[in-house]
Scaffold this motif. Sequence first.
Motif, PDB file in Angstrom:
ATOM      1  N   UNK B 286       1.063  -0.824   0.378  1.00 37.52           N
ATOM      2  CA  UNK B 286      -0.288   0.585  -0.305  1.00 37.52           C
ATOM      3  C   UNK B 286       0.682   1.338  -0.157  1.00 37.52           C
ATOM      4  N   UNK B 287       1.730   1.299   0.125  1.00 33.05           N
ATOM      5  CA  UNK B 287       3.530   2.051   0.253  1.00 33.05           C
ATOM      6  C   UNK B 287       3.513   2.546   1.477  1.00 33.05           C
ATOM      7  N   UNK B 288       4.260   3.028   1.651  1.00 31.26           N
ATOM      8  CA  UNK B 288       5.359   3.346   2.283  1.00 31.26           C
ATOM      9  C   UNK B 288       4.944   4.786   3.726  1.00 31.26           C
ATOM     10  N   UNK B 289       5.178   3.997   5.546  1.00 33.41           N
ATOM     11  CA  UNK B 289       4.829   4.952   5.822  1.00 33.41           C
ATOM     12  C   UNK B 289       4.988   6.662   5.854  1.00 33.41           C
ATOM     13  N   UNK B 290       4.561   7.118   5.504  1.00 41.00           N
ATOM     14  CA  UNK B 290       4.598   8.660   5.401  1.00 41.00           C
ATOM     15  C   UNK B 290       4.443   9.260   6.371  1.00 41.00           C
ATOM     16  N   UNK B 291       3.918   8.737   7.737  1.00 42.64           N
ATOM     17  CA  UNK B 291       3.999  10.156   8.765  1.00 42.64           C
ATOM     18  C   UNK B 291       5.492   9.304   9.076  1.00 42.64           C
ATOM     19  N   UNK B 292       6.022   8.717   9.414  1.00 47.02           N
ATOM     20  CA  UNK B 292       7.498   8.500   9.988  1.00 47.02           C
ATOM     21  C   UNK B 292       8.625   9.409   8.669  1.00 47.02           C
ATOM     22  N   UNK B 293       7.886   9.470   8.081  1.00 47.04           N
ATOM     23  CA  UNK B 293       8.217  10.211   6.375  1.00 47.04           C
ATOM     24  C   UNK B 293       8.791  12.014   7.021  1.00 47.04           C
ATOM     25  N   UNK B 294       7.530  12.223   7.417  1.00 48.05           N
ATOM     26  CA  UNK B 294       7.056  13.458   7.424  1.00 48.05           C
ATOM     27  C   UNK B 294       7.737  13.504   8.735  1.00 48.05           C
ATOM     28  N   UNK B 295       7.299  13.465  10.074  1.00 50.66           N
ATOM     29  CA  UNK B 295       8.722  13.062  11.018  1.00 50.66           C
ATOM     30  C   UNK B 295      10.017  13.703  11.066  1.00 50.66           C
ATOM     31  N   UNK B 296      10.853  12.632   9.418  1.00 52.14           N
ATOM     32  CA  UNK B 296      11.553  13.103   9.598  1.00 52.14           C
ATOM     33  C   UNK B 296      12.470  14.407   9.300  1.00 52.14           C
ATOM     34  N   UNK B 297      11.023  14.682   8.445  1.00 47.98           N
ATOM     35  CA  UNK B 297      11.577  16.501   7.231  1.00 47.98           C
ATOM     36  C   UNK B 297      11.410  16.999   9.157  1.00 47.98           C
ATOM     37  N   UNK B 298      10.225  17.151   9.552  1.00 46.98           N
ATOM     38  CA  UNK B 298       9.862  18.015  10.777  1.00 46.98           C
ATOM     39  C   UNK B 298      11.140  18.105  11.414  1.00 46.98           C
ATOM     40  N   UNK B 299      11.499  17.135  11.613  1.00 49.97           N
ATOM     41  CA  UNK B 299      12.968  17.003  13.166  1.00 49.97           C
ATOM     42  C   UNK B 299      14.006  17.661  12.219  1.00 49.97           C
ATOM     43  N   UNK B 300      14.320  17.182  11.220  1.00 49.37           N
ATOM     44  CA  UNK B 300      15.601  17.888  10.201  1.00 49.37           C
ATOM     45  C   UNK B 300      16.016  18.536   9.732  1.00 49.37           C
ATOM     46  N   UNK B 301      14.374  19.139   9.080  1.00 49.33           N
ATOM     47  CA  UNK B 301      13.976  20.100   7.960  1.00 49.33           C
ATOM     48  C   UNK B 301      14.723  20.116   7.015  1.00 49.33           C
ATOM     49  N   UNK B 302      15.785  19.767   6.625  1.00 47.66           N
ATOM     50  CA  UNK B 302      16.348  19.995   5.338  1.00 47.66           C
ATOM     51  C   UNK B 302      17.658  18.731   5.322  1.00 47.66           C
ATOM     52  N   UNK B 303      18.260  18.944   4.092  1.00 48.96           N
ATOM     53  CA  UNK B 303      19.927  17.928   4.493  1.00 48.96           C
ATOM     54  C   UNK B 303      20.864  18.638   5.323  1.00 48.96           C
ATOM     55  N   UNK B 304      20.574  19.662   4.908  1.00 47.79           N
ATOM     56  CA  UNK B 304      21.439  20.441   6.081  1.00 47.79           C
ATOM     57  C   UNK B 304      21.767  20.728   7.144  1.00 47.79           C
ATOM     58  N   UNK B 305      20.189  19.845   7.979  1.00 43.95           N
ATOM     59  CA  UNK B 305      19.834  19.928   9.243  1.00 43.95           C
ATOM     60  C   UNK B 305      19.985  17.938   9.601  1.00 43.95           C
ATOM     61  N   UNK B 306      20.784  17.246   8.712  1.00 45.64           N
ATOM     62  CA  UNK B 306      20.835  16.717   9.326  1.00 45.64           C
ATOM     63  C   UNK B 306      22.112  16.659   9.032  1.00 45.64           C
ATOM     64  N   UNK B 307      23.265  17.476   7.638  1.00 45.13           N
ATOM     65  CA  UNK B 307      24.343  16.919   8.318  1.00 45.13           C
ATOM     66  C   UNK B 307      24.805  17.566   9.548  1.00 45.13           C
ATOM     67  N   UNK B 308      24.124  18.283   9.384  1.00 46.93           N
ATOM     68  CA  UNK B 308      25.044  18.969  11.625  1.00 46.93           C
ATOM     69  C   UNK B 308      24.131  18.413  12.482  1.00 46.93           C
ATOM     70  N   UNK B 309      22.921  17.303  12.227  1.00 45.27           N
ATOM     71  CA  UNK B 309      23.398  16.625  13.406  1.00 45.27           C
ATOM     72  C   UNK B 309      24.809  15.620  12.875  1.00 45.27           C
ATOM     73  N   UNK B 310      24.792  14.906  12.107  1.00 45.54           N
ATOM     74  CA  UNK B 310      25.839  14.108  11.488  1.00 45.54           C
ATOM     75  C   UNK B 310      27.148  14.517  11.983  1.00 45.54           C
ATOM     76  N   UNK B 311      27.591  15.454  12.033  1.00 44.67           N
ATOM     77  CA  UNK B 311      28.220  16.381  13.198  1.00 44.67           C
ATOM     78  C   UNK B 311      29.109  15.801  14.363  1.00 44.67           C
ATOM     79  N   UNK B 312      27.478  15.309  14.711  1.00 40.50           N
ATOM     80  CA  UNK B 312      27.375  15.346  16.318  1.00 40.50           C
ATOM     81  C   UNK B 312      27.364  13.842  16.486  1.00 40.50           C
ATOM     82  N   UNK B 313      26.759  13.498  15.701  1.00 41.81           N
ATOM     83  CA  UNK B 313      27.099  11.687  15.993  1.00 41.81           C
ATOM     84  C   UNK B 313      28.328  11.751  15.908  1.00 41.81           C
TER      85      UNK B 313
END
Lengths: 424, 424
Positions: B286-313
Motif C-alpha cells: 500500500x506504500x511506505x509509512x508517510x508519518x515517519x517520513x514527515x517526522x524526519x522532515x519536521x525534525x531535520x528540516x532539510x539536508x543541512x539539518x541532517x548534515x549538522x546532526x551528523x557532525x554531532x554523531x
Amino acid sequence: MLKDMTKEQLLDFKSEVMKQYDNACAKKLKLDMSRGKPCAKQLVMSEGMLTALSTNEDCFTGATDCRNYGGLDGIDEMKEIFASILEVGKENILVGGNSSLNMMYDTVSRAMTFGVHGSDAPWSQQGKIKFLCPVPGYDRHFAICELLGIEMINIPLTGTGPDMDLVEKYVENDPSVKGIWCVPHYSNPTGETYSDEVVDRFASLKPAAKDFRIFWDNAYIIHDVIYGAKRVKNIYEACKAQGNEDRVFMYTSTSKISFPGAGVACLAASEANLAQIKKLLAIQTIGPDKLNQLRHVRFFKNADGILAHMKRHAEILRPKFDIVFDGFEKELTGLGIASWTKPTGGYFISLDVNDGCATRTYDLAKAAGVTLTNVGATFPYCKDPLDKNIRIAPSFPPEDELTQAVEVLCICIKLAAVEKLLAE
Amino acid sequence: MLKDMTKEQLLDFKSEVMKQYDNACAKKLKLDMSRGKPCAKQLVMSEGMLTALSTNEDCFTGATDCRNYGGLDGIDEMKEIFASILEVGKENILVGGNSSLNMMYDTVSRAMTFGVHGSDAPWSQQGKIKFLCPVPGYDRHFAICELLGIEMINIPLTGTGPDMDLVEKYVENDPSVKGIWCVPHYSNPTGETYSDEVVDRFASLKPAAKDFRIFWDNAYIIHDVIYGAKRVKNIYEACKAQGNEDRVFMYTSTSKISFPGAGVACLAASEANLAQIKKLLAIQTIGPDKLNQLRHVRFFKNADGILAHMKRHAEILRPKFDIVFDGFEKELTGLGIASWTKPTGGYFISLDVNDGCATRTYDLAKAAGVTLTNVGATFPYCKDPLDKNIRIAPSFPPEDELTQAVEVLCICIKLAAVEKLLAE
C-alpha cells in the motif's frame, strides 16, 4: 418492476430519470465512494498515539531499545495484542511493517521462489499454479496472482462464504491449486461473514497439493459497524483439531484501527510455517519498525483497548452505512434493477445492478461527478463476467456528500437499467 | 617482527601473552564489538523526532494526510532530502520503509522474478546468474545472493575501491554477470572510499549483459568521523554522461542518522528504472509509512539539518575510532602480525591478522568475553579464503568497554599469531 413496463412506460421513466440526471450533472459534484479509507473523524481518534512515545526513556520495553536495530518478528507486547485479536498463541505471530498486503505479497512471492514449509519444490517450478478466488473479492489479492502468473479461478460467494462444494472439488482434485484468498469476516466487498460450516470444511479439506495454503485475510476481524454480530469461527483451532495447522496463513493489521498509512500488520501461522518464513525474512530485512509497534502498544494498552476504540469507529461508520441502505431502499426497492448486501461491519457494500449495466452505471456516475470503484475490480483479471457488480465504499466521504453521491448513483442505476431494457 | 624471532624468543613471547590472556579471562568480561549499531548517546540526539508530529494538524503536508492511505513513492519533502544527499533529482527517488536492506533484497528479488528495465527475460530464466562481490564486504549483501542462488565472485578491494581491471574483465566478457555490490563511501568493513577513477570506470563499463546493474549501497554517504574527507564522485551523473543512467541502483537510509530500527530508506535510480519498479511495487504494497517520513522532515528540516546532526554523531564516534587505532598501534606496531585500515568515516575498521589466524583470534576473544563479528562474515559464502579478516565495529560499546575490548583483542591477536608460528 421495470421489466414489466411497456415501451411507452419505459420511455416516460427514462425521460423523468434523464431530467434528474441532468440536474445532478448541473451541480458539478466531485464525490468519491471508491476507496475503503477511514475518514478524518476516525483518524482524529488516534491522535494520542502520536505522542505515546515522547522521550528517550519511553522507547524501551524491558531491555529492548526499540530505537535501535534488532528483532525480526516484532516486540512481545505487539505480538500479544495480535495474538489476542486473532485468538492464536504469541508464538504464532509475526509482526510486520505498515502493510498486511505487503506481507501477503511477500508470502506468495516467497512461495513462488522457495516454496512453503513442506513444499517439494518452489511453486514457480511446479508448472502452472492456480488460486481459487471467491468473487466478488478484493482487487489487490487478485493483482498479486496476476503479477506472479498464478491462474485464478472464480468461486461464487454464497452469503456465508465461498461455495464449498466447488472449493472442495478444485482443491481436492487439482494439485496445481495451491491457494485460496479469503476475507472471512465482512468480506470485501459483500460484507458477508463465513459460517462455522465453511470454516470447518476448510479445516477438513484434503488437498491434492501437499503445499496448499488458505490465505485468510482477516482485515475486518474487529470492524463491526453494528454490534452483537457473530465473529468468524477460529480457523486455526479448527485446522489444528484436524492436524492441519500448517494449512492457513492469517493476516490482519491496524490500518483501519489506528492510521491506514502508518499502522502495524501481522501474519499468523503455525510455528513450522513461521520458522520457514523467518529464516528467509532474516535475509530480506533488518526487521520491522519497533517504535511504531510500541506506540500502538502504549496507546491502546491491550486488545481490549483496541476493541473499545473500534466501538467509537462504529459510531461514525454506522450512519454512513445507513445512508447507503436508506438511499437504495427508498430509490430502488421494487424496481427489480438492483440488489445490495447489508453488512453489519467492514468497509463495503456490494451492489449488483442488472446484468450488463455496471459499466454504464459507473460511466454515468463518473460523468455526474461521482467516482465509484472501477467496475471489474472485484473480479480476477478485472473482468466481471456479468458486468453487474459495483463496490460501494461509504466510509470516507462526509455524510452530506455521501447522501448526495447515493442519490446520484441511484439515478445512474435507473438510467442504465432503462437504457438497457429499451435497447433489448 | 614475530616472524624473525627464534623459537625460544617465541616461547617467551607466548608465555608472556598467555599470562595477559589468563588475566583477561579472569575478569569475566562481556564486551561486544560485533555490530555496526549506533550507541545510546547517538540515539538520544533524535529524541525531538518522537514529538515532531504531536497533533492531528501536524500530520498534513500540503493536501496530503500522512495518516491515511495513498502515495507509493514517498512524500515530496522526504524525496527532496534524499535527492539532496544523493545529489540526484527528486524524480530519481523512491522512498521506502525502514530498511534499505529490504529495498535491496526486493530489487534483486524482483529482478529474478521479472527482470529489470530492459531485461529480455527475468534473471531467474537466464541460466546461472553471477554477482561480483568486492571483498571484504557486507555479509547481508552476500546473503541475498546466496539465498537467491546467485553465484558470487570475489573481487579484491584496493584501498580506493574494487580492482577495476578484474571488474571490467568479468562484466565486459561474461553476460551472466548481472550485478556488483558496492559500498562506495566508507566501505563496510574496510572504510575505504572509491576514487573518482573507479567511479568513472564503472560509468564507462561496456557490460556483456544488457541488464547489468551496479548496486550502490551508499549507507555511509554522510557518515564522516573526521571531517574534510572527500566525498565519492556522483556515479549517477558519471553514468548519465556516458548515456548509462539505467546502470545504477543507489541506496541509502537514515538508519544511522535517526533511529536504526525506525528510520527511512530510499532507492535512487533513473526514471526508466523507477517506472518499471513502481509498476510492480503498486502490487506489492500500500506504500511506505508517510508519518515517519514527515517526522524526519519536521525534525531535520532539510539536508543541512541532517548534515549538522551528523557532525554531532562524529563527535561521539571519533574518540571510539581513536581508541581502536591507538590500541592497535600501541600493542601491534612492529610485530608484523596485523594490519588495519584507518577510515575517516563509516562504522567499521577492517583488521587483517596473519593468514590462518582469524578464526583462532575470534575464538580466543570469545572465550575471554569479547564478541567480534563472525570470521568469514565479510566474504561470500562466509568463507574468508585466507582466514585473516576481522571486522571491528567500534560504535556501540561505551568508551571504557571498548578500551578493554581492544586490549583483549590485541592479546588474542598476539597469542594466535605466536601459536601459528610455533606450529609451523
